[in-house]
Design a protein around this motif. Structure first.
Motif, mmCIF file in Angstrom:
data_model
loop_
_atom_site.group_PDB
_atom_site.id
_atom_site.type_symbol
_atom_site.label_atom_id
_atom_site.label_comp_id
_atom_site.label_asym_id
_atom_site.label_seq_id
_atom_site.Cartn_x
_atom_site.Cartn_y
_atom_site.Cartn_z
ATOM 1 N N LYS A 192 -9.085 7.049 -0.367
ATOM 2 C CA LYS A 192 -9.204 5.617 -0.642
ATOM 3 C C LYS A 192 -9.771 4.938 0.591
ATOM 4 O O LYS A 192 -9.488 5.353 1.716
ATOM 5 N N VAL B 227 -9.745 1.123 2.275
ATOM 6 C CA VAL B 227 -9.086 -0.178 2.210
ATOM 7 C C VAL B 227 -9.926 -1.148 3.018
ATOM 8 O O VAL B 227 -10.234 -0.885 4.185
ATOM 9 N N LEU C 138 0.861 -1.187 0.000
ATOM 10 C CA LEU C 138 0.000 0.000 0.000
ATOM 11 C C LEU C 138 0.892 1.230 0.000
ATOM 12 O O LEU C 138 1.887 1.280 0.719
ATOM 13 N N ILE D 21 -9.237 -2.218 -2.454
ATOM 14 C CA ILE D 21 -8.964 -0.791 -2.251
ATOM 15 C C ILE D 21 -9.802 -0.043 -3.272
ATOM 16 O O ILE D 21 -9.825 -0.429 -4.443
ATOM 17 N N ILE E 65 -5.309 -7.250 2.619
ATOM 18 C CA ILE E 65 -6.079 -6.194 1.963
ATOM 19 C C ILE E 65 -6.849 -6.867 0.839
ATOM 20 O O ILE E 65 -6.258 -7.378 -0.104
#
Ligand code: ADP
Ligand code: MG
Length: 252
Positions: A205, A207, A22, A217, A214
């Motif tokens: 964003k 997540v 990320l 996103i 994750i």
């Protein structure tokens, strides 16, 4: 500003962060959501190395967290953190809760620290409560003092871990409003929250995390209204029983 590269973490044999990748740029506001136990708090805590990772890399403002030469005091001085429970010092006034760290860590004089504290109390709408003790403040007021206390160290990044989830519903917005204004002023923020109104207003964003991964996103409507993964859909419908906003609807 913050970059996770294949970050992995285990608690004993439990894999709690799985290949996290990320990038968060300066001024971005990232909302993290997902079920309890997903690894959201652990993820946040790796950013200031309260939790070290076992594999991969995290780079924060040019500092490589895997490098043992990275100065943790310098790292943590750049990062403010606000938790669910405010952890104010009960025997200190709102002002003195805020002046403590700048005086001790930054070496500010008593007067300069007070001046800074009062400016911050004004910013969070609590200058009239400057001499109150935590027990005399509502939960929302205490959380706003906690935010002011973090800001007093002039952080470059603010981390929030479910900052409103311990509050009575009618006190949530006063805290979110402070966070929204901070976001609009350009603070880099990583916020674990399920407050989709907040996400809709300021998140760049969202997540979605589950089981240490994750999964998705996207934009706030992309995650809350039109998630791609079944896991995200199931989570959203369990948290929000009704659709709260439509993709096209903007609120200002
Ligand atoms: P979340 O914030 O999404 O609820 P956490 O990051 O708190 O998730 O926890 C992720 C997983 O790691 C959970 O299974 C939790 O029990 C475990 N865990 C968290 N902290 C510790 C710790 N200090 N020691 C061992 N296990 C932990
Ligand atoms: Mg948590």
């Amino acid at each position: 500003m913050i970059k996770f590269i294949n970050a992995n973490k285990w608690f004993n044999d439990q894999h709690v962060l799985k290949n996290i990748n990320l990038e968060i740029t300066k001024g971005e506001v990232i909302v993290i959501c997902g079920p309890s136990g997903a690894g959201k708090s652990t993820f946040l805590r790796t950013i200031n190395k309260l939790e070290p990772i076992d594999d991969g890399e995290i780079i924060v403002d040019g500092m490589y967290l895997s490098d043992s030469r990275t100065d943790l005091t310098a790292l943590r001085a750049e990062i403010g953190m606000v938790f669910q429970h405010f952890n104010l010092y009960p025997h200190k006034t709102a002002t003195n809760n805020i002046t403590l760290a700048p005086r001790k860590v930054r070496g500010l004089s008593k007067n300069d620290a007070r001046e800074r504290a009062h400016k911050l109390l004004e910013r969070v709408g609590l200058i009239h409560r400057k001499d109150a003790y935590p027990a005399q403040l509502s939960g929302g007021e205490q959380q706003r003092v906690a935010i002011a206390r973090s800001l007093a160290m002039e952080p470059k990044i603010m981390l929030f871990d479910e900052p409103t989830s311990a509050l009575d519903p009618e006190l949530i917005n006063e805290v979110l409003d402070v966070m929204i204004s901070l976001a609009k002023e350009g603070m880099t923020m990583v916020v674990v929250t399920h407050e989709i109104g907040f996400a809709q207003k300021v998140a760049d964003k969202v997540v979605f995390m589950a089981d240490g991964e994750i999964l998705e996103i996207g934009s706030p409507p992309g995650i809350f209204v039109n998630p791609r993964h079944q896991r995200t859909k199931d989570f959203m419908s369990s948290v929000f029983h009704i659709p709260i906003f439509d993709a096209g609807q903007e609120e200002e």
